[in-house]
Design a protein around this motif. Sequence first.
Motif, PDB file in Angstrom:
ATOM      1  N   ALA A   1      -0.677  -0.524  11.199  1.00 14.54           N
ATOM      2  CA  ALA A   1      -0.893  -1.872  10.656  1.00 14.54           C
ATOM      3  C   ALA A   1      -0.496  -1.931   9.185  1.00 14.54           C
ATOM      4  CB  ALA A   1      -2.352  -2.270  10.832  1.00 14.54           C
ATOM      5  N   ALA A   2      -0.842  -0.887   8.422  1.00  9.81           N
ATOM      6  CA  ALA A   2      -0.505  -0.867   6.998  1.00  9.81           C
ATOM      7  C   ALA A   2       1.005  -0.784   6.796  1.00  9.81           C
ATOM      8  CB  ALA A   2      -1.199   0.314   6.312  1.00  9.81           C
ATOM      9  N   VAL A   3       1.684   0.046   7.591  1.00  9.19           N
ATOM     10  CA  VAL A   3       3.134   0.188   7.458  1.00  9.19           C
ATOM     11  C   VAL A   3       3.827  -1.120   7.816  1.00  9.19           C
ATOM     12  CG1 VAL A   3       5.178   1.383   8.337  1.00  9.19           C
ATOM     13  CG2 VAL A   3       3.105   2.678   7.829  1.00  9.19           C
ATOM     14  N   LYS A   4       3.364  -1.813   8.870  1.00 12.53           N
ATOM     15  CA  LYS A   4       3.958  -3.098   9.246  1.00 12.53           C
ATOM     16  C   LYS A   4       3.778  -4.128   8.133  1.00 12.53           C
ATOM     17  CE  LYS A   4       3.614  -2.803  14.300  1.00 12.53           C
ATOM     18  NZ  LYS A   4       2.963  -3.359  15.517  1.00 12.53           N
ATOM     19  N   ALA A   5       2.579  -4.155   7.515  1.00 14.32           N
ATOM     20  CA  ALA A   5       2.345  -5.102   6.414  1.00 14.32           C
ATOM     21  C   ALA A   5       3.270  -4.801   5.242  1.00 14.32           C
ATOM     22  CB  ALA A   5       0.877  -5.028   5.983  1.00 14.32           C
TER      23      ALA A   5
ATOM     24  N   THR B   1       0.812  -1.226   0.000  1.00 15.70           N
ATOM     25  CA  THR B   1       0.000   0.000   0.000  1.00 15.70           C
ATOM     26  C   THR B   1       0.838   1.265   0.000  1.00 15.70           C
ATOM     27  OG1 THR B   1      -0.096   0.138   2.420  1.00 15.70           O
ATOM     28  CG2 THR B   1      -1.777  -1.215   1.310  1.00 15.70           C
ATOM     29  N   MET B   2       2.102   1.173   0.399  1.00 16.34           N
ATOM     30  CA  MET B   2       2.986   2.349   0.489  1.00 16.34           C
ATOM     31  C   MET B   2       2.405   3.378   1.468  1.00 16.34           C
ATOM     32  SD  MET B   2       5.572   1.806  -1.493  1.00 16.34           S
ATOM     33  CE  MET B   2       6.057   0.755  -2.873  1.00 16.34           C
TER      34      MET B   2
ATOM     35  N   GLY C   1       2.715   6.041  -6.732  1.00 16.95           N
ATOM     36  CA  GLY C   1       2.809   5.445  -8.065  1.00 16.95           C
ATOM     37  C   GLY C   1       4.222   5.446  -8.593  1.00 16.95           C
ATOM     38  N   LEU C   2       4.940   6.534  -8.341  1.00 15.73           N
ATOM     39  CA  LEU C   2       6.317   6.626  -8.819  1.00 15.73           C
ATOM     40  C   LEU C   2       7.227   5.639  -8.096  1.00 15.73           C
ATOM     41  CD1 LEU C   2       6.482  10.507  -9.046  1.00 15.73           C
ATOM     42  CD2 LEU C   2       6.583   8.934 -10.960  1.00 15.73           C
ATOM     43  N   ILE C   3       7.003   5.452  -6.810  1.00 16.78           N
ATOM     44  CA  ILE C   3       7.835   4.499  -6.067  1.00 16.78           C
ATOM     45  C   ILE C   3       7.571   3.076  -6.561  1.00 16.78           C
ATOM     46  CG2 ILE C   3       8.255   3.498  -3.797  1.00 16.78           C
ATOM     47  CD1 ILE C   3       7.736   6.247  -2.601  1.00 16.78           C
ATOM     48  N   ARG C   4       6.304   2.750  -6.820  1.00 18.90           N
ATOM     49  CA  ARG C   4       6.000   1.407  -7.326  1.00 18.90           C
ATOM     50  C   ARG C   4       6.686   1.145  -8.664  1.00 18.90           C
ATOM     51  NH1 ARG C   4      -0.170   2.067  -5.626  1.00 18.90           N
ATOM     52  NH2 ARG C   4      -0.141   0.978  -3.601  1.00 18.90           N
ATOM     53  N   SER C   5       6.566   2.101  -9.615  1.00 16.17           N
ATOM     54  CA  SER C   5       7.224   1.904 -10.910  1.00 16.17           C
ATOM     55  C   SER C   5       8.735   1.913 -10.738  1.00 16.17           C
ATOM     56  CB  SER C   5       6.781   2.982 -11.907  1.00 16.17           C
ATOM     57  OG  SER C   5       7.162   4.262 -11.451  1.00 16.17           O
ATOM     58  N   GLY C   6       9.230   2.711  -9.797  1.00 10.72           N
ATOM     59  CA  GLY C   6      10.667   2.739  -9.542  1.00 10.72           C
ATOM     60  C   GLY C   6      11.188   1.415  -9.035  1.00 10.72           C
ATOM     61  N   LEU C   7      10.407   0.743  -8.184  1.00  8.65           N
ATOM     62  CA  LEU C   7      10.812  -0.584  -7.705  1.00  8.65           C
ATOM     63  C   LEU C   7      10.923  -1.576  -8.860  1.00  8.65           C
ATOM     64  CD1 LEU C   7       8.829  -1.028  -4.366  1.00  8.65           C
ATOM     65  CD2 LEU C   7      11.308  -1.210  -4.656  1.00  8.65           C
ATOM     66  N   LEU C   8       9.944  -1.533  -9.757  1.00 10.37           N
ATOM     67  CA  LEU C   8      10.006  -2.410 -10.929  1.00 10.37           C
ATOM     68  C   LEU C   8      11.228  -2.092 -11.779  1.00 10.37           C
ATOM     69  CD1 LEU C   8       6.250  -2.414 -11.996  1.00 10.37           C
ATOM     70  CD2 LEU C   8       7.529  -4.348 -11.083  1.00 10.37           C
TER      71      LEU C   8
END
Length: 882
Positions: A615-619, A511-512, A535-542
């Motif tokens: 909870a979201a950050v831990k996941a 979820t970032m 969105g940029l971090i997700r594409s950056g990871l890819l």
Amino acid sequence: MKPEFVDNRNGNTLVAALRGHLAWLSETYARPIELAIASGYFNPEGFGLLADLLERLPKVRLLLGAEPTPPPARPARRIGEPPARFEARVVREAIRANDAGLLRDRNLLEFAPATEAAIRRLLALLESGKAEVRRYEKGFLHGKAFIFADEEGVISGSSNFTAAGLTANLELNLGRYDPTPVRQVKQWFDDLWDEAQPFDLAAIYQQRYEEYPPYLIYLRVLWELYGQELEEEQATDPLIRLTTFQSDGVWRARRILGKYNGVLFADGVGLGKTFVAGELIREAVQDRRQRVLLIAPAALRDGMWSRFTDEHQIHVETYSYEQLLNDRQLGGSESYLKHQPNEYAMVVVDEAHVFRNPDTRRAQALRRLLLGKPPKQLVLLTATPVNNSLWDLYYLLTLFIGHDAVFAERGIRSLKERFSETSQENPDDLRPDMLFDVLDAVTVRRTRHFVRRYYPNDRIIGPGGVEMPVQFPEPHVEAINYDLEEVLPGFFDDLKKALAPEDEQQQPLLTMARYCPSMHRLDREVEESQLTLVGLIRSGLLKRFESSAYAFGQTARRMADSHGAFLKALDAGYLLSPKALEEWTNIDSDEEWERLLEETGAEPTENYNVETLKAAVKADRDILCRFADTAAKVGADNDPKLAELTVALAEIFRSAEKDGIGEEDARNKRKIIIFSYFADTADWIERHVRNIVDSQKTFAAYRGRIVSVAGQDSRYGVSREDAVFGFVPVSSEAPPGRNEDRFDILITTDVLAEGVNLQQCRNIINYDLPWNPMRLVQRHGRIDRIGSRHPDVYMWCFFPDRQLDELLNLEERIRRKLAQAAASIGVESEVIPGGRTGEVVFSQTRTEIESLRRVPAKTRWHTLARSTGRNCGKACSFMVKQ
């Protein structure tokens, strides 16, 4: 019926007076009378206003002549020149000016139905013999008169037989109908007529309908567009040693700067833009005594530009992008500029495509620098002005284009509208002519194909001061593919669920939340900028995974650690917020990635649902840790991408041994540059290459000859500058004491993708592909450039794993951007295998224009209307008027 006073005001026009009197005469007398006209000038539009009535007359005589030159423009009599001879000379010059005016006005006549009809009726009347034309050349003809035969009146005064004289100009004409003055005026006319010479007025307009070969039309268009440039001599000879095509580039750039106060200099990579810009700077600094500001990347400021200005003794203030951004006068906090912005007459920006996004702080700083009066001249240097879209080009042009309608004379009502229309075209359907008229006005761009064809005998001073012909290697681009599925079975499915699920309604598992805490605000107001960042971090990871599993794992581990720090801050009652960043369309380097993840400031957690956020950050942290553990399963011994790299290195070595002539040539042919955007990947590659070189006999020649560059720092005790000098001492012109040939494999990030001469090397391997294909153009330009001793150079491109590219859509993005660039500004050669190319040149071929000098002047100035049909005539006329 018998007008006595005509001044062309309030409907009291001469054309109405003439038509009224001629109509009254035709109704009053059974036999039509003749008309005699004395005029200093003539045009078909004026004839067209009376054509229907003149055609009914039995005889029309038209006497033309030159009007006296007004005293302020009258030339001075030469010492000892007799008055009669002086007067005759002045009359001859005035008649020649009239001739030139008739031809000029004819050439500018529009292809409108009314104009066409008037010219054809004029020619028919002249051919019928009912109209006769003579020209009085013994003196000036100042009097203008319309004389009706049989003493039926005369209207005389200031009006010429032109449309303006008959209708628009403020004139004074008087009508007389008593016999004595009418008889005297008629005698005056007859006396001049007898002394006048026959004048072939029809020939002037018949040329409009002659047929001409298409090539002559092409030359005519070139002459209209560039003839003035051809005829002007250069103000100064360049003092910097330039090739002929570079000198012509300076010449054209001067012309564009003079008209628009800016020029886009977009010669292909490796054609010597530095030398052209250097001469423009030298002229401003040394010849005109002006202050010039040079803006360049820090590496080029301290490297290539520093050496160039020292060598040519040009004293110019040079600053990096960061210094420009941080200067106090432009909104920063430091003092760099030595003078007030208004004191600089010229600004030169190297690698100007960096300023293509107007929303970045550095672009805004540049625009602030360019404000003020008098306007500064702006020279933009970039081989790749189109990177992500055609709007890149638009925003570069608006740095110096004064207003949206500046190209109205070229038929472009709005520059922004033109770019908007063009951008909506499918890149595969985009035609170069859609933007050609804009770019031809403000751009200098030549390609190596253009130089080969039109400057085949040009010579340059090559490395070591040796003169050599201008030549370029033939580039070859090859693809390398690999498959990660066997090493990481099922991992791409997990990656897809975490980052980009197929069901768009399904939320990604990653979820970032740490980067978008506003999703957990109590008021539920989610910040759009945080969603964009996610969105940029997700594409950056890819993108990191496309570079190497190792880089992806390292990044996932660092992100997981930062999540731990974020959770500790939450426990303490504070929420760490991500920094607002400038431009995140291309996350392609470690430095940029670290900036993206940088934290700054904090705020209390009272406005957030801390439990759901935690909870979201831990996941997310758990997913990132799992990704890092999985990526670690890819080692040097089972990484299929490294295995393909080993195969490519072996092939390069074998080809060098086979093609090399002598040890030195073979060594240069086996030199390799391996590019990656990420320092993590560069480290991964370097460890592997050093290992196989030390352990495998095949690569023994490379032992001890490997070097790497990333960022500004030294690596393993070798500075970036020494790495370049040791890798290509000849093409980098390494100074004595630092010119030993020490390295054959250079592993680097994009810090060496611009502004360095590496053409002693023959091979480039792109270990990862960028979002922006123009970065590949810049990389390839390091070896595909003037001065290469290699007939052929080779660029190897790793394409993403098939399943990974389904998530990235990287290849399709690259091909789409290449198609736009190829159709607008041009792409000289393949950037990736099968990538679109396009040859677009904004220059003038001096050889072809010079051929116009061999065309007879009379033919040269014809208006070429019927050459290959009416449509061609209209298009040609439009271009001529441009």
